[in-house]
Write a protein that holds these residues in place. Sequence first.
Motif, PDB file in Angstrom:
ATOM      1  N   GLU A 103       1.490   7.253   5.183  1.00  0.00           N
ATOM      2  CA  GLU A 103       2.707   6.491   4.922  1.00  0.00           C
ATOM      3  C   GLU A 103       2.374   5.169   4.234  1.00  0.00           C
ATOM      4  O   GLU A 103       1.236   4.737   4.173  1.00  0.00           O
ATOM      5  N   ARG A 104       3.391   4.533   3.722  1.00  0.00           N
ATOM      6  CA  ARG A 104       3.256   3.210   3.113  1.00  0.00           C
ATOM      7  C   ARG A 104       2.759   2.207   4.164  1.00  0.00           C
ATOM      8  O   ARG A 104       3.106   2.306   5.344  1.00  0.00           O
ATOM      9  N   ASN A 105       1.947   1.273   3.733  1.00  0.00           N
ATOM     10  CA  ASN A 105       1.469   0.228   4.635  1.00  0.00           C
ATOM     11  C   ASN A 105       2.562  -0.814   4.825  1.00  0.00           C
ATOM     12  O   ASN A 105       2.857  -1.599   3.920  1.00  0.00           O
ATOM     13  N   GLN A 106       3.149  -0.813   6.007  1.00  0.00           N
ATOM     14  CA  GLN A 106       4.232  -1.754   6.310  1.00  0.00           C
ATOM     15  C   GLN A 106       3.739  -2.967   7.086  1.00  0.00           C
ATOM     16  O   GLN A 106       4.533  -3.821   7.472  1.00  0.00           O
ATOM     17  N   SER A 107       2.434  -3.038   7.311  1.00  0.00           N
ATOM     18  CA  SER A 107       1.884  -4.052   8.202  1.00  0.00           C
ATOM     19  C   SER A 107       1.300  -5.227   7.426  1.00  0.00           C
ATOM     20  O   SER A 107       1.326  -5.266   6.196  1.00  0.00           O
ATOM     21  N   LEU A 108       0.733  -6.151   8.168  1.00  0.00           N
ATOM     22  CA  LEU A 108       0.053  -7.307   7.592  1.00  0.00           C
ATOM     23  C   LEU A 108      -1.448  -7.080   7.490  1.00  0.00           C
ATOM     24  O   LEU A 108      -2.198  -8.002   7.168  1.00  0.00           O
ATOM     25  N   PHE A 109      -1.896  -5.841   7.754  1.00  0.00           N
ATOM     26  CA  PHE A 109      -3.324  -5.538   7.781  1.00  0.00           C
ATOM     27  C   PHE A 109      -3.653  -4.457   6.744  1.00  0.00           C
ATOM     28  O   PHE A 109      -2.963  -3.444   6.657  1.00  0.00           O
TER      29      PHE A 109
ATOM     30  N   ASN B 247      -0.232   0.861   9.319  1.00  0.00           N
ATOM     31  CA  ASN B 247      -0.900   0.540   8.057  1.00  0.00           C
ATOM     32  C   ASN B 247      -1.332   1.773   7.263  1.00  0.00           C
ATOM     33  O   ASN B 247      -2.070   1.673   6.292  1.00  0.00           O
ATOM     34  N   GLY B 248      -0.856   2.964   7.659  1.00  0.00           N
ATOM     35  CA  GLY B 248      -1.055   4.135   6.823  1.00  0.00           C
ATOM     36  C   GLY B 248      -2.187   5.057   7.219  1.00  0.00           C
ATOM     37  O   GLY B 248      -2.881   5.596   6.345  1.00  0.00           O
ATOM     38  N   ALA B 249      -2.369   5.281   8.523  1.00  0.00           N
ATOM     39  CA  ALA B 249      -3.371   6.250   8.962  1.00  0.00           C
ATOM     40  C   ALA B 249      -3.021   7.643   8.438  1.00  0.00           C
ATOM     41  O   ALA B 249      -1.854   7.972   8.202  1.00  0.00           O
ATOM     42  N   LEU B 250      -4.031   8.466   8.244  1.00  0.00           N
ATOM     43  CA  LEU B 250      -3.825   9.831   7.765  1.00  0.00           C
ATOM     44  C   LEU B 250      -3.154  10.687   8.836  1.00  0.00           C
ATOM     45  O   LEU B 250      -3.385  10.509  10.031  1.00  0.00           O
ATOM     46  N   SER B 251      -2.348  11.636   8.392  1.00  0.00           N
ATOM     47  CA  SER B 251      -1.823  12.653   9.303  1.00  0.00           C
ATOM     48  C   SER B 251      -1.945  14.014   8.640  1.00  0.00           C
ATOM     49  O   SER B 251      -1.905  14.136   7.410  1.00  0.00           O
ATOM     50  N   PHE B 252      -2.106  15.051   9.458  1.00  0.00           N
ATOM     51  CA  PHE B 252      -2.403  16.401   8.991  1.00  0.00           C
ATOM     52  C   PHE B 252      -1.454  17.405   9.619  1.00  0.00           C
ATOM     53  O   PHE B 252      -0.976  17.211  10.742  1.00  0.00           O
TER      54      PHE B 252
ATOM     55  N   TYR C 298       3.188  17.144  11.958  1.00  0.00           N
ATOM     56  CA  TYR C 298       2.006  16.435  11.505  1.00  0.00           C
ATOM     57  C   TYR C 298       1.372  15.661  12.655  1.00  0.00           C
ATOM     58  O   TYR C 298       2.064  15.108  13.511  1.00  0.00           O
ATOM     59  N   VAL C 299       0.031  15.625  12.649  1.00  0.00           N
ATOM     60  CA  VAL C 299      -0.734  14.953  13.696  1.00  0.00           C
ATOM     61  C   VAL C 299      -1.446  13.754  13.084  1.00  0.00           C
ATOM     62  O   VAL C 299      -2.185  13.892  12.093  1.00  0.00           O
ATOM     63  N   LEU C 300      -1.227  12.576  13.664  1.00  0.00           N
ATOM     64  CA  LEU C 300      -1.847  11.346  13.177  1.00  0.00           C
ATOM     65  C   LEU C 300      -3.297  11.280  13.623  1.00  0.00           C
ATOM     66  O   LEU C 300      -3.639  11.652  14.750  1.00  0.00           O
ATOM     67  N   THR C 301      -4.174  10.821  12.729  1.00  0.00           N
ATOM     68  CA  THR C 301      -5.585  10.661  13.078  1.00  0.00           C
ATOM     69  C   THR C 301      -5.962   9.189  13.007  1.00  0.00           C
ATOM     70  O   THR C 301      -5.573   8.488  12.083  1.00  0.00           O
TER      71      THR C 301
ATOM     72  N   GLY D 204       0.834  -1.192   0.000  1.00  0.00           N
ATOM     73  CA  GLY D 204       0.000   0.000   0.000  1.00  0.00           C
ATOM     74  C   GLY D 204       0.867   1.239   0.000  1.00  0.00           C
ATOM     75  O   GLY D 204       1.586   1.512   0.956  1.00  0.00           O
ATOM     76  N   GLY D 205       0.836   2.001  -1.094  1.00  0.00           N
ATOM     77  CA  GLY D 205       1.827   3.051  -1.327  1.00  0.00           C
ATOM     78  C   GLY D 205       1.689   4.268  -0.442  1.00  0.00           C
ATOM     79  O   GLY D 205       0.606   4.601   0.050  1.00  0.00           O
TER      80      GLY D 205
END
Length: 297
Positions: free
Chosen positions: A251-257, A186-191, A232-235, A153-154
Amino acid sequence: MEQRRLEYLTREQINQFDRDGYLCIRGFLSPEETIGLLDRAKQLLEEFNINDHPKTKFTTGDDNHVGDDYFLTSGDKIRFFLEEDAVDAHGKLTRDKSKAVNKIGHGLHELDPAFRKVTLQNERLKSLVRDLHFHKDPVALQSMVITKQTKIGGEVRQHNDSTFLYTDPPSALGFWFALENCTPENGALSFLPGSHKTTPIVKRFVRLPEGGTGFEDLISPAEVPPKPEGKYVLTECDLVIIHGSVLHKSERNQSLFTRFAYTFHMIDSPPYAVYDEKNWLQPSKELPFSRILTQEA
């Protein structure tokens, strides 16, 4: 002057959105609604035909953004865009088709009953839109399921949405629904809070006269202000409302989910804002942009 009576949001939430450029809301969709959208998205992935797919990959880099006909004519269709790492040099998938898709778009809110119900036939959403009072006469113009596939996941780089959905004046507003848990892995949004007040729209994503897509400068490069500083603040919430000028990324999804999310955007309609023929996504006579506040329930 007497304040308007609020239907869904609080005055504190409206002030927070104005200050930060984004707003997290928990519990907007019921668990049943969320599971229903997730199941429908997975069903679409299983059912789509990879054999007649042009292997269009979705990328967000300024120098290599997708711009073929499959992409440019997707506004009134449901189409599937692949992860960059899901297709090898010979055009073959490196994994199962259901795990190779970056996103499904861009007419889900119009054509699929499950997504249409949440987007255009949702009284809570209409109440929220009236409370926010961001638009005079909003229309929905695109929708996507973003799958953020495991391990591939890019990354989505720092950007603002009005660059890609440009109106004059800028009026893009995003609604981003988490269909699965969003985490730093797994790539949560940050603002970047408040960046909508300091970051002008300096370019726009357009259809090029010679074909394909590219960016058109709105001001000269010498006039582009320096990038705003800040943390940046993660949401990690169910729904994020996103101002079209606020800087955000994932961010890129580095997880297994996986990190499935449903997102759609609205803009103001004429005469309040002009959406012209340069934009990559265009309405069709058969499927014009739908008004948010005048749809039948």
